[in-house]
Scaffold this active site. Sequence first.
Site, PDB file in Angstrom:
ATOM      1  N   TYR A 105       0.823  -1.208   0.000  1.00  0.00           N
ATOM      2  CA  TYR A 105       0.000   0.000   0.000  1.00  0.00           C
ATOM      3  C   TYR A 105       0.863   1.267   0.000  1.00  0.00           C
ATOM      4  O   TYR A 105       0.614   2.202  -0.766  1.00  0.00           O
ATOM      5  CB  TYR A 105      -0.914  -0.028   1.223  1.00  0.00           C
ATOM      6  CG  TYR A 105      -1.866   1.130   1.351  1.00  0.00           C
ATOM      7  CD1 TYR A 105      -3.078   1.147   0.665  1.00  0.00           C
ATOM      8  CD2 TYR A 105      -1.577   2.217   2.179  1.00  0.00           C
ATOM      9  CE1 TYR A 105      -3.971   2.200   0.803  1.00  0.00           C
ATOM     10  CE2 TYR A 105      -2.451   3.270   2.315  1.00  0.00           C
ATOM     11  CZ  TYR A 105      -3.648   3.263   1.632  1.00  0.00           C
ATOM     12  OH  TYR A 105      -4.516   4.312   1.761  1.00  0.00           O
ATOM     13  N   LYS A 164       0.884   4.137  -2.929  1.00  0.00           N
ATOM     14  CA  LYS A 164       0.483   5.514  -2.669  1.00  0.00           C
ATOM     15  C   LYS A 164       1.626   6.500  -2.927  1.00  0.00           C
ATOM     16  O   LYS A 164       1.382   7.654  -3.286  1.00  0.00           O
ATOM     17  CB  LYS A 164      -0.020   5.644  -1.233  1.00  0.00           C
ATOM     18  CG  LYS A 164      -1.353   4.925  -0.993  1.00  0.00           C
ATOM     19  CD  LYS A 164      -2.436   5.406  -1.948  1.00  0.00           C
ATOM     20  CE  LYS A 164      -3.791   4.809  -1.630  1.00  0.00           C
ATOM     21  NZ  LYS A 164      -4.863   5.276  -2.563  1.00  0.00           N
TER      22      LYS A 164
END
Length: 437
Positions: free
Chosen positions: A329, A333
């Site tokens: 993640y 991002k």
Amino acid sequence: MSVKELMSLFAKSPAPTVQQMDGEFAARLLAQPGKLAQVIGNVTVNNPIMPGRWLCKAFKPISGERGRGYNAFAHLGRKVQRFPMETLIAPSRFDGRPAYTLVYASFRSMCGAVNMVDEVRQVGPDLYLGIGTWGFTDAQRRIPLPFVLRGPIAPCAGDIGAHKKSFDVRQAIPALHPRRKALITGASAGIGATFAHQLAASGYDLLLAARRGDRLQNLADQLSKQYSVQCEVLSVDLASSDAATVVMDHLDKLNWTIDFLVNNAGLSGHSKFAEASWSQLNGEIQLMMTTLTELTHRIAPGMIERRWGRIINVSSLAALSPPGESLLYSAIKTYVMVLSQSLDMEFKPHGVHVTALCPGFTHSEFHDVMGTRDTANHLPALMWQQPQDVVRAGIAAVMAGKPVCVPGLSNKILAAVMRPMPLWLGYLAGRTFNPFK
């Protein structure tokens, strides 16, 4: 007559045809909406230094639908032409009925881009009431500045240049578009649903895209009723390889062009990288990287052509944090944030802003889906934000042209502390403090 009375007369009057507006028309300023506007108007149109005394507007039809023109001023003993314009029949910003519309090329000032638009209707034989507007924002460009035209009193003095075949009234004033369109991915709940509420409240028609079609439809029905906007839904798995194609095909069926894109759809696995299945990891990459990038790539050219667009890519405070153990993640991002900055550099000269929105902990279903709700609930209340505040900050940032937005004071402080951190210390922090673990 007062401005209110002039606007009432304007609302009752018909639009002249493009062919009818051929030649020079004597021009004079009428009552303005306030003392300051009256002073500014007189200085602008009756200034012997610059641009001089306003003499007339001149128009030249070039087809049944379009024309061009200019303003003429008496300047230092001679007649000069300034402020060329494109003309067409377009819906009035004041009542939606047709008006002979004059759109000037926007120009940049120290305070931002200035746009000017005039609307003209016929109030008597050879007599026309015009409503001028100018300003930096849509709200400023809706303040009526009345003037009167009489004529034609002379032929158009001459050509002012080649017609811009690609000219679109929306290029100069996006608000002249009947209603702008927004696409929001991951709109069924949380930050995505909040984006839908706030953009609908601003008058955008919406296409909401996510997996849960029933929740999207309930939201769309609510928004349509509350804000009187058109709200379409598309149930689609945005983690599938053909997701962007499905979305674009649906836009083609609607005959929509997108002015505001919100790439919000996201999730995070909570398994260790080596223990997760490839289909799970690939789904995260497809959803938050590939589909996001492809949608941006396919929608941005239209925005650039129309010279107006806004794109928000929802990143995360994790993009500014030390890397967390097993967190794909954070890497994704970070990609979203860096991509957004790069695209903003490329698109901004064309009137298109791109912003990476980097929220911290936000009250939504995100942690329920991840299975980390119990851990998240132990975090201090100071670290949490409401989605309404996050979305409000993101929209303000993209409108202002800020490539990265970290909403909330506590998040800004965290980002400021974490960014200068040495790589080795960031690595250690990521190993020891990982709220997603």
